[in-house]
Write a protein that holds these residues in place. Structure first.
Motif, PDB file in Angstrom:
ATOM      1  N   VAL A 105       0.762  -1.241  -0.038  1.00  0.00           N
ATOM      2  CA  VAL A 105      -0.070   0.115  -0.075  1.00  0.00           C
ATOM      3  C   VAL A 105       0.895   1.138   0.055  1.00  0.00           C
ATOM      4  CG1 VAL A 105      -2.156   1.102   0.942  1.00  0.00           C
ATOM      5  CG2 VAL A 105      -1.451  -1.318   1.407  1.00  0.00           C
ATOM      6  N   PRO A 106       1.307   1.532  -1.182  1.00  0.00           N
ATOM      7  CA  PRO A 106       2.298   2.548  -1.291  1.00  0.00           C
ATOM      8  C   PRO A 106       1.964   3.775  -0.799  1.00  0.00           C
ATOM      9  CG  PRO A 106       2.402   1.618  -3.363  1.00  0.00           C
ATOM     10  CD  PRO A 106       1.008   0.891  -2.280  1.00  0.00           C
ATOM     11  N   SER A 107       0.583   4.205  -0.626  1.00  0.00           N
ATOM     12  CA  SER A 107       0.115   5.536  -0.174  1.00  0.00           C
ATOM     13  C   SER A 107       0.224   5.766   1.219  1.00  0.00           C
ATOM     14  CB  SER A 107      -1.193   5.789  -0.639  1.00  0.00           C
ATOM     15  OG  SER A 107      -2.104   4.719   0.118  1.00  0.00           O
ATOM     16  N   LEU A 108       0.474   4.475   1.900  1.00  0.00           N
ATOM     17  CA  LEU A 108       0.470   4.322   3.658  1.00  0.00           C
ATOM     18  C   LEU A 108       1.839   3.872   4.027  1.00  0.00           C
ATOM     19  CD1 LEU A 108      -3.121   3.016   4.271  1.00  0.00           C
ATOM     20  CD2 LEU A 108      -2.635   5.472   4.126  1.00  0.00           C
ATOM     21  N   PRO A 109       2.941   4.497   3.928  1.00  0.00           N
ATOM     22  CA  PRO A 109       4.002   3.754   4.156  1.00  0.00           C
ATOM     23  C   PRO A 109       4.747   3.829   5.597  1.00  0.00           C
ATOM     24  CG  PRO A 109       4.131   6.252   3.472  1.00  0.00           C
ATOM     25  CD  PRO A 109       2.968   6.031   3.562  1.00  0.00           C
ATOM     26  N   LEU A 110       3.815   4.348   6.357  1.00  0.00           N
ATOM     27  CA  LEU A 110       4.293   4.434   7.984  1.00  0.00           C
ATOM     28  C   LEU A 110       3.499   3.531   8.625  1.00  0.00           C
ATOM     29  CD1 LEU A 110       6.319   6.180   9.310  1.00  0.00           C
ATOM     30  CD2 LEU A 110       5.822   7.040   7.095  1.00  0.00           C
ATOM     31  N   ALA A 111       4.007   2.603   9.480  1.00  0.00           N
ATOM     32  CA  ALA A 111       2.966   1.461  10.196  1.00  0.00           C
ATOM     33  C   ALA A 111       3.473   1.583  11.643  1.00  0.00           C
ATOM     34  CB  ALA A 111       3.623   0.221   9.931  1.00  0.00           C
ATOM     35  N   MET A 112       2.227   1.892  12.497  1.00  0.00           N
ATOM     36  CA  MET A 112       2.434   1.944  13.799  1.00  0.00           C
ATOM     37  C   MET A 112       2.165   0.468  14.346  1.00  0.00           C
ATOM     38  SD  MET A 112       0.593   5.178  14.876  1.00  0.00           S
ATOM     39  CE  MET A 112      -0.702   5.089  13.679  1.00  0.00           C
ATOM     40  N   LEU A 113       3.024  -0.024  14.884  1.00  0.00           N
ATOM     41  CA  LEU A 113       2.781  -1.591  15.401  1.00  0.00           C
ATOM     42  C   LEU A 113       2.184  -1.928  16.592  1.00  0.00           C
ATOM     43  CD1 LEU A 113       5.977  -3.031  13.551  1.00  0.00           C
ATOM     44  CD2 LEU A 113       3.632  -2.894  12.684  1.00  0.00           C
ATOM     45  N   SER A 114       1.325  -2.788  16.998  1.00  0.00           N
ATOM     46  CA  SER A 114       0.926  -3.165  18.131  1.00  0.00           C
ATOM     47  C   SER A 114       0.544  -4.804  18.382  1.00  0.00           C
ATOM     48  CB  SER A 114      -0.500  -2.434  18.393  1.00  0.00           C
ATOM     49  OG  SER A 114      -1.106  -2.292  17.390  1.00  0.00           O
TER      50      SER A 114
END
Ligand SMILES: Cc1ncc(COP(=O)(O)O)c(C=O)c1O
Length: 459
Positions: A105-114
């Motif tokens: 998903v190139p438009s959402l390049p940041l991931a907050m992990l949980s």
């Protein structure tokens, strides 16, 4: 609480030390079995009886139970002796996972992990407030987003919310699928985000009207609010595409919430993907980079498992498999149950399928009332228990007990689908009219409540 007939030790200890009422409810509804082993698409109980899993941990076990390829990936990570929980340097496995999401998903390049879906929803809600500086949150009634205070603030159903009130202020519910209601909230309030599921799984596999999600996204953009899609249940191949939003050209969420199948039932991993500018606005400064997170977030073993899940979904083309298998399941059910007076609808997408039970054809007013009441309270549970007795695991939707929800592993075999369809057909085929069904349902539940079901646990 008393145990009547020597319940299995696991049930006894669970009742004594984990959740007594859960064990009572299992017994009363007729689920009184202790499952001791799971492999592939099957589970076994302590008597050795075998069950095919059409629940799969609410869709979590997307690759089935104990999948060899995932266990290999986990063993390889363990053998590397990676630092698992690390806070003093870049987390290499987490970084790889973020990059793998960005590729998809190139438009959402940041991931907050949980770790859980609920936490990932919280990440999205906090992101929305921190990035926009606004408080208002809108959500689609009937949805399910977890059980934390924030989660409960953005979902309906008084039974789930009431004991924990007061919840977050400035949260507004709109009916799912009603774009005018959503526009009305935007006119009246300053809104940080609209949170919605592409298909409301726990609300009974509710599919929105065509064009709804796109119109909602347009409203969000117009009013400067985040458009957040909760794909904890619909994501990762379940609906026939890697993400359910990809069925609708032009959908481009500001945040995408993932959980469940990301860890494939092996390890807990969840994620909230978002745009670079939103992450920057919320957390992109020295004084706020650490405002959101948790000790285990981004732990190496979970991230390695999630990376393996993403790779296997691609390699085995499992979203495509879910599309064809889901069609087989829905078509099979529709043919088998065509014209059945107690089946309202077979619906869903991919391998997220709902059988809606109720008084589609009840002729008399009394019939409608009785079936209406029974279907709300027990029909879904009754069908799930009858299926359990035939060797199939399933559950009604948690917010709509009149809908039996089917979410098998994406690798489920055609023969297993056909067997499930046959079993549903046989069970419902016994009841072409209402009175025998009502009699059976009432007799079973009365007996189970009295005896405590197979666990023999009575209040
Ligand atoms: C759509 C959706 N969001 C969030 C959640 C919460 O996930 P978890 O139970 O992992 O906290 C669920 C759980 O069923 C869900 O279906």
């Amino acid at each position: 609480m008393t145990f009547r007939q020597g319940p299995p030790e696991a049930a006894q200890k669970h009742a004594a030390h984990i959740n007594p009422a859960f064990i009572r409810v299992l017994g009363m509804l007729g689920y009184g079995r202790v499952f001791t082993r799971a492999a592939g698409h099957e589970l076994w109980d302590e008597t050795g009886a075998r069950y095919v899993d059409f629940l799969a941990g609410f869709g979590t076990n997307c690759l089935g139970h104990s999948p060899a390829a995932l266990i290999e990936a986990l063993q390889a990570a363990l053998a590397e002796q990676l630092p698992n929980v690390l806070h003093t340097g870049p987390q290499s496995a987490a970084a790889e996972l973020g990059a793998a999401f960005a590729e998809r998903v190139p438009s959402l390049p940041l991931a907050m992990l949980s770790l859980s879906g609920g936490e990932a929803v919280e990440s999205a809600l906090k992101l929305a407030r921190a990035a926009t500086g606004r408080h208002g949150l809108v959500y689609a009634a009937g949805g399910f987003h977890g059980t934390g205070f924030g989660n409960l603030s953005v979902m309906g159903h008084a039974r789930w919310r009431r004991p924990f009130a007061p919840l977050l202020p400035e949260c507004h519910a709109v009916p799912y699928g009603d774009i005018d209601a959503l526009a009305g909230v935007f006119r009246k309030h300053k809104i940080a985000a609209f949170l919605v599921e592409p298909i409301q799984a726990e609300a009974g596999v509710a599919v929105p009207p065509d064009g709804y999600l796109l119109a909602a996204q347009t409203l969000c953009k117009k009013h400067g609010a985040l458009f957040i899609l909760d794909e904890v249940q619909t994501g990762l191949g379940r609906t026939g595409k890697l993400f359910a939003f990809q069925h609708t050209p032009g959908l481009d969420p500001d945040a995408l919430v993932l959980g469940k199948a990301l860890g494939a039932g092996l390890l807990p991993v969840s994620a909230t993907l978002t745009r670079r500018e939103l992450q920057e606005a919320a957390y992109g400064a020295l004084w706020k980079f650490d405002l959101h997170g948790s000790t285990y977030a981004g732990y190496a073993l979970g991230c390695r498992v999630a990376l393996a899940v993403l790779r296997i979904l691609d390699e085995k083309r499992l979203p495509e498999r879910a599309a064809t298998a889901g069609e087989r399941l829905r078509d099979g059910l529709r043919k088998k149950l065509a014209g059945h007076p107690l089946v309202k609808e077979i619906r869903g997408r991919g391998l997220l399928v709902g059988i809606s039970l109720g008084a589609s054809e009840a002729r008399s007013l009394l019939g409608k009332v009785v079936v209406g009441a029974l279907s709300k309270q027990v029909f879904g549970q009754w069908l799930a228990v009858r299926l359990l007795e035939r060797g199939f695991i399933s559950q009604p939707a948690s917010q709509e007990w009149n809908v039996l929800k089917l979410t098998p592993p994406l690798t489920i075999e055609d023969a297993q689908i056909d067997a499930l369809v046959g079993a549903v057909g046989d069970i419902l085929g016994e009841y072409r009219t209402l009175p025998p069904l009502v009699a059976d349902v009432s007799k079973r539940f009365a007996h189970q409540v009295w005896t405590g079901g197979a666990f023999g646990v009575t209040p």
